[in-house]
Design a protein around this motif. Structure first.
Motif, PDB file in Angstrom:
ATOM      1  N   THR A  26       0.811  -1.218   0.000  1.00 43.73           N
ATOM      2  CA  THR A  26       0.000   0.000   0.000  1.00 43.73           C
ATOM      3  C   THR A  26       0.847   1.272   0.000  1.00 43.73           C
ATOM      4  N   GLU A  27       2.163   1.159   0.035  1.00 39.82           N
ATOM      5  CA  GLU A  27       2.999   2.334   0.307  1.00 39.82           C
ATOM      6  C   GLU A  27       2.902   3.428  -0.750  1.00 39.82           C
ATOM      7  N   ALA A  28       2.867   3.065  -2.027  1.00 37.73           N
ATOM      8  CA  ALA A  28       2.766   4.097  -3.055  1.00 37.73           C
ATOM      9  C   ALA A  28       1.442   4.837  -2.944  1.00 37.73           C
ATOM     10  N   ALA A  29       0.360   4.101  -2.735  1.00 37.84           N
ATOM     11  CA  ALA A  29      -0.953   4.731  -2.564  1.00 37.84           C
ATOM     12  C   ALA A  29      -0.980   5.602  -1.314  1.00 37.84           C
ATOM     13  N   GLU A  30      -0.341   5.139  -0.256  1.00 37.34           N
ATOM     14  CA  GLU A  30      -0.286   5.939   0.973  1.00 37.34           C
ATOM     15  C   GLU A  30       0.499   7.224   0.743  1.00 37.34           C
ATOM     16  N   ALA A  31       1.573   7.148  -0.030  1.00 36.79           N
ATOM     17  CA  ALA A  31       2.377   8.341  -0.309  1.00 36.79           C
ATOM     18  C   ALA A  31       1.568   9.368  -1.107  1.00 36.79           C
ATOM     19  N   VAL A  32       0.806   8.890  -2.072  1.00 38.91           N
ATOM     20  CA  VAL A  32      -0.050   9.793  -2.853  1.00 38.91           C
ATOM     21  C   VAL A  32      -1.075  10.455  -1.943  1.00 38.91           C
ATOM     22  N   ARG A  33      -1.688   9.665  -1.092  1.00 38.70           N
ATOM     23  CA  ARG A  33      -2.687  10.212  -0.170  1.00 38.70           C
ATOM     24  C   ARG A  33      -2.044  11.196   0.801  1.00 38.70           C
ATOM     25  N   ALA A  34      -0.820  10.878   1.264  1.00 40.01           N
ATOM     26  CA  ALA A  34      -0.132  11.771   2.201  1.00 40.01           C
ATOM     27  C   ALA A  34       0.159  13.127   1.562  1.00 40.01           C
ATOM     28  N   ALA A  35       0.334  13.131   0.245  1.00 37.33           N
ATOM     29  CA  ALA A  35       0.561  14.400  -0.461  1.00 37.33           C
ATOM     30  C   ALA A  35      -0.733  15.171  -0.685  1.00 37.33           C
ATOM     31  N   GLY A  36      -1.870  14.555  -0.355  1.00 33.88           N
ATOM     32  CA  GLY A  36      -3.158  15.201  -0.520  1.00 33.88           C
ATOM     33  C   GLY A  36      -3.850  14.863  -1.813  1.00 33.88           C
ATOM     34  N   ALA A  37      -3.229  14.015  -2.631  1.00 35.11           N
ATOM     35  CA  ALA A  37      -3.811  13.644  -3.919  1.00 35.11           C
ATOM     36  C   ALA A  37      -4.577  12.330  -3.800  1.00 35.11           C
ATOM     37  N   LEU A  38      -5.250  11.961  -4.884  1.00 39.71           N
ATOM     38  CA  LEU A  38      -6.054  10.738  -4.902  1.00 39.71           C
ATOM     39  C   LEU A  38      -5.319   9.651  -5.692  1.00 39.71           C
ATOM     40  N   PRO A  39      -5.045   8.499  -5.071  1.00 41.85           N
ATOM     41  CA  PRO A  39      -4.442   7.411  -5.834  1.00 41.85           C
ATOM     42  C   PRO A  39      -5.461   6.763  -6.771  1.00 41.85           C
ATOM     43  N   VAL A  40      -5.057   6.576  -8.017  1.00 40.68           N
ATOM     44  CA  VAL A  40      -5.882   5.912  -9.025  1.00 40.68           C
ATOM     45  C   VAL A  40      -5.124   4.666  -9.475  1.00 40.68           C
ATOM     46  N   PHE A  41      -5.805   3.530  -9.497  1.00 36.66           N
ATOM     47  CA  PHE A  41      -5.122   2.260  -9.741  1.00 36.66           C
ATOM     48  C   PHE A  41      -5.208   1.854 -11.207  1.00 36.66           C
ATOM     49  N   VAL A 181      -4.123  -3.675  -3.676  1.00 34.33           N
ATOM     50  CA  VAL A 181      -4.392  -2.498  -2.848  1.00 34.33           C
ATOM     51  C   VAL A 181      -5.821  -2.000  -3.034  1.00 34.33           C
ATOM     52  N   HIS A 182      -6.350  -2.086  -4.255  1.00 35.80           N
ATOM     53  CA  HIS A 182      -7.700  -1.549  -4.483  1.00 35.80           C
ATOM     54  C   HIS A 182      -8.778  -2.408  -3.839  1.00 35.80           C
ATOM     55  N   ARG A 183      -8.384  -3.550  -3.254  1.00 37.05           N
ATOM     56  CA  ARG A 183      -9.341  -4.384  -2.525  1.00 37.05           C
ATOM     57  C   ARG A 183      -9.137  -4.323  -1.015  1.00 37.05           C
ATOM     58  N   THR A 184      -8.200  -3.506  -0.553  1.00 35.36           N
ATOM     59  CA  THR A 184      -8.024  -3.318   0.885  1.00 35.36           C
ATOM     60  C   THR A 184      -9.047  -2.311   1.400  1.00 35.36           C
ATOM     61  N   SER A 185      -9.327  -2.371   2.699  1.00 38.11           N
ATOM     62  CA  SER A 185     -10.358  -1.492   3.269  1.00 38.11           C
ATOM     63  C   SER A 185      -9.988  -0.022   3.152  1.00 38.11           C
ATOM     64  N   ALA A 186      -8.698   0.293   3.204  1.00 30.81           N
ATOM     65  CA  ALA A 186      -8.273   1.696   3.186  1.00 30.81           C
ATOM     66  C   ALA A 186      -8.367   2.330   1.799  1.00 30.81           C
ATOM     67  N   PHE A 187      -8.317   1.507   0.746  1.00 33.92           N
ATOM     68  CA  PHE A 187      -8.269   2.049  -0.615  1.00 33.92           C
ATOM     69  C   PHE A 187      -9.268   1.372  -1.545  1.00 33.92           C
ATOM     70  N   ARG A 188     -10.345   0.850  -0.996  1.00 38.57           N
ATOM     71  CA  ARG A 188     -11.253   0.034  -1.798  1.00 38.57           C
ATOM     72  C   ARG A 188     -11.852   0.828  -2.960  1.00 38.57           C
TER      73      ARG A 188
END
Length: 235
Positions: A26-41, A181-188
Motif C-alpha cells: 500500500t505504500e505508493a498509494a499511501e504516499a499519494v494520499r499523504a501528499a493530498g492527492a487521490l491514488p488511481v489504480f 491495494v484496491h481491494r483493501t479497506s483503506a483504498f477500496r
C-alpha cells in the motif's frame, strides 16, 4: 526525499490524481494520499508485474498529475513506456522504490550476491516444469529480490494448494501480494484489473537466496516438479 515529499514539491496535491499499481504494497498509494492527492489504480504488465503503460493511458483523466510506478520483485519498471505516456499527457513520473520490493536487506547487496541470485534464477528457470517461471522484459536486468512464479490451473485454490504441498515438502514459499491495494479497506475501489487479479491468484515466491546451495535449489525443483507437469493456462 520520500515519494510524498517529491509529489508535494512538484505541486501534486489536493484535487490531483496520481496513478499507482494495485499489485504492490500500500505504500505508493499511501504516499499519494499523504501528499493530498487521490491514488488511481491501473493494471500491470503480466511479465514484469509493474505498471502497464497502456493501462496507465486508460486511467488518465483531466485531473491526473503524476504516475507513481513501483519496481517489483527486482524487475525494473518500463521507464520508456511510462515516460512516453507522461509526455503525451503532460504528467510527472515519480518512481516509488522503497520497501515495496521484497527482501529489503538485499537492496544493498554486493554485485556478487546479485550475480548469485541471477545464477540461482537461471538454474530454476532451466529445470522447473510445474510452474510458469519469471519473465524479463527485453533489455531489462532482473535483480531477483524475489523469484516469483505463477501456478497455472484454477487460480487461487490451485496456487494455495500448491503452496501447502511445497511447505509440506520443506520448501519455503509465500504469496508475494496477498490482496491488491484496491481491494483493501483503506483504498477500496469498485474496479476490475484483470492482470492484477490474475497475479494475486496465481503468484508464489520461491526461495532464491544468494547463499543457497545447488542441493537446496534442486530440492525446490524436485518438490515443484513432483506436483505435476505444467498445466495449460486458462483462455
Amino acid at each position: 526525499m520520500g515519494t510524498a515529499e517529491l509529489l508535494t514539491a512538484a505541486g501534486v496535491g489536493s484535487g490531483a490524481e496520481a496513478i499507482v499499481p494495485s499489485y504492490a504494497t500500500t505504500e505508493a498509494a499511501e504516499a499519494v494520499r499523504a501528499a493530498g492527492a487521490l491514488p488511481v489504480f491501473a493494471d500491470i504488465d503480466p511479465r514484469s508485474f509493474c505498471l502497464d503503460p497502456a493501462a496507465v493511458t486508460r486511467a488518465v483523466t483531466s485531473r491526473t498529475a503524476a504516475i507513481v510506478p513501483v519496481p517489483l520483485f527486482g524487475h525494473p519498471v518500463d521507464h520508456a513506456g511510462l515516460r512516453a505516456v507522461a509526455r503525451a499527457h503532460g504528467l510527472l513520473v515519480i518512481e516509488h522504490d522503497g520497501s515495496d520490493q521484497d527482501d529489503t536487506a538485499e537492496h544493498d547487496a554486493t554485485r556478487a550476491s546479485l550475480a548469485a541470485r541471477q545464477a540461482n534464477a537461471a538454474y530454476l528457470d532451466a529445470r522447473l516444469t510445474g510452474v510458469l517461471t519469471p519473465a524479463t522484459a527485453p533489455g531489462a536486468e532482473h535483480r531477483y529480490h524475489s523469484y516469483v512464479v505463477r501456478v497455472p490451473g484454477n487460480g487461487r485454490p490451485d496456487r494455495d494448494a500448491f503452496a501447502r504441498a511445497l511447505r509440506a515438502r520443506g520448501v519455503r514459499c509465500r504469496v508475494p501480494v496477498q490482496t491488491p491495494v484496491h481491494r483493501t479497506s483503506a483504498f477500496r475501489r469498485e474496479l476490475w484489473l484483470e492482470e492484477t487479479e490474475r497475479a494475486a491468484d496465481e503468484c508464489l515466491a520461491l526461495p532464491i537466496d544468494a547463499g543457497m546451495t545447488r542441493r537446496e535449489l534442486q530440492r525446490v525443483v524436485s518438490a515443484c516438479n513432483a506436483l505435476g507437469g505444467l498445466l495449460p493456462m486458462a483462455a
